[in-house]
Design an enzyme around this catalytic site. Structure first.
Site: not given
Ligand code: PGA
Length: 257
Positions: A10, A12, A100, A102, A172, A178, A218
């Site tokens: 991904n 991003k 996701h 985010e 996740e 991150g 991560s």
């Protein structure tokens, strides 16, 4: 049941279309045929890169699957700035992320929106990668299981067992995305097992056994083997490390690390 692991990058909001081409070219340079046989490798670039990467993959017959990071749920219409699932299918995207963290946290996506997107992805013959995961506060309050099951039920509302045939779910934990913090391998395994049990209750054991449940948060070359060789973990959704061809290639080679 033997499931082919999936390692999906991904990217991003990183890499323009020229940088994207260079990254995919470097990635194939680092991987061998046997790596691609052991693991399915996918890249999920920004929308503006998709056509360039599709052309590269198809022109050079690269064994890499293409995917997108998001979609609108409608097929067309007055939705300024949005991209429809049909547009992604026409670019031969195999995968599309839905939900996701985010998108949930920064763009207000609710389980209902995630569900609409997931249904749109299925309607266009693509495979949704449904992302679920708890925040640190939810984990510390002992609510991780409840949150993940709730996101699964919300995201998969009205989806039939027939449609769920080759579903992918990415567990996740939000606190690991991150941040450089990862779940312990045994916790990742337990949560992916919970995802699979929830799928079994919803769709039957056969669908659950065939579904791939990824870990994300991560994932790096140094921790890939420990996390991704857990019995319930069928690969990874990789963010930061996927925009380095070298690091992503190491993660894709996890079965022989
Ligand atoms: P990360 O991102 O690997 O940078 O933690 C994972 C993701 O957001 O899918």
């Amino acid at each position: 049941m033997a499931r082919t692991p999936l390692v999906a990058g991904n990217w991003k909001m990183n890499l323009d279309h020229l940088e994207a081409i260079a990254l995919v070219q470097q990635l194939v340079y680092h991987l061998e045929r046997s790596d691609f046989e052991a693991v399915e490798v996918a890249v999920l670039p920004p929308f503006t890169d998709l056509r360039s990467i599709q052309t590269l993959i198809e022109g050079d017959r690269l064994p890499i699957a293409l995917g997108a990071q998001d979609t609108h749920w409608e097929d067309a219409g007055a939705f300024t700035g949005e991209i429809s699932p049909g547009m992604l299918a026409r670019l031969h995207c195999r995968y599309v992320l839905a939900g996701h963290s985010e998108r949930r946290a920064l763009f207000g996506e609710t389980d209902e929106i995630v569900n609409r997107k997931l249904q749109a992805i299925l309607r266009h013959g693509m495979v949704p990668i449904l992302c679920v995961g708890e925040t640190l506060e939810e984990r510390e309050a002992g609510r991780a299981d409840e949150v993940v099951v709730g996101q699964l039920e919300g995201g998969l509302a009205a989806v039939t067992a027939e449609q769920a045939g080759d579903l992918v779910v990415a567990y996740e934990p939000v606190w690991a995305i991150g941040t450089g913090r990862t779940a312990l391998p045994e916790d990742a395994d337990a949560m992916c097992g919970l995802v699979r049990r929830t799928l079994a209750e919803r769709f039957g054991q056969g669908i659950a056994d065939g579904a791939r449940v990824l870990y994300g948060g991560s994932v790096k070359p140094a921790n890939a083997k420990a996390l991704l060789t857990q019995p319930e973990v069928d690969g990874a959704l990789v963010g930061g490390a996927s925009i380095s061809a070298e690091d992503f290639a190491v993660i894709c080679r996890f079965p022989r690390l």
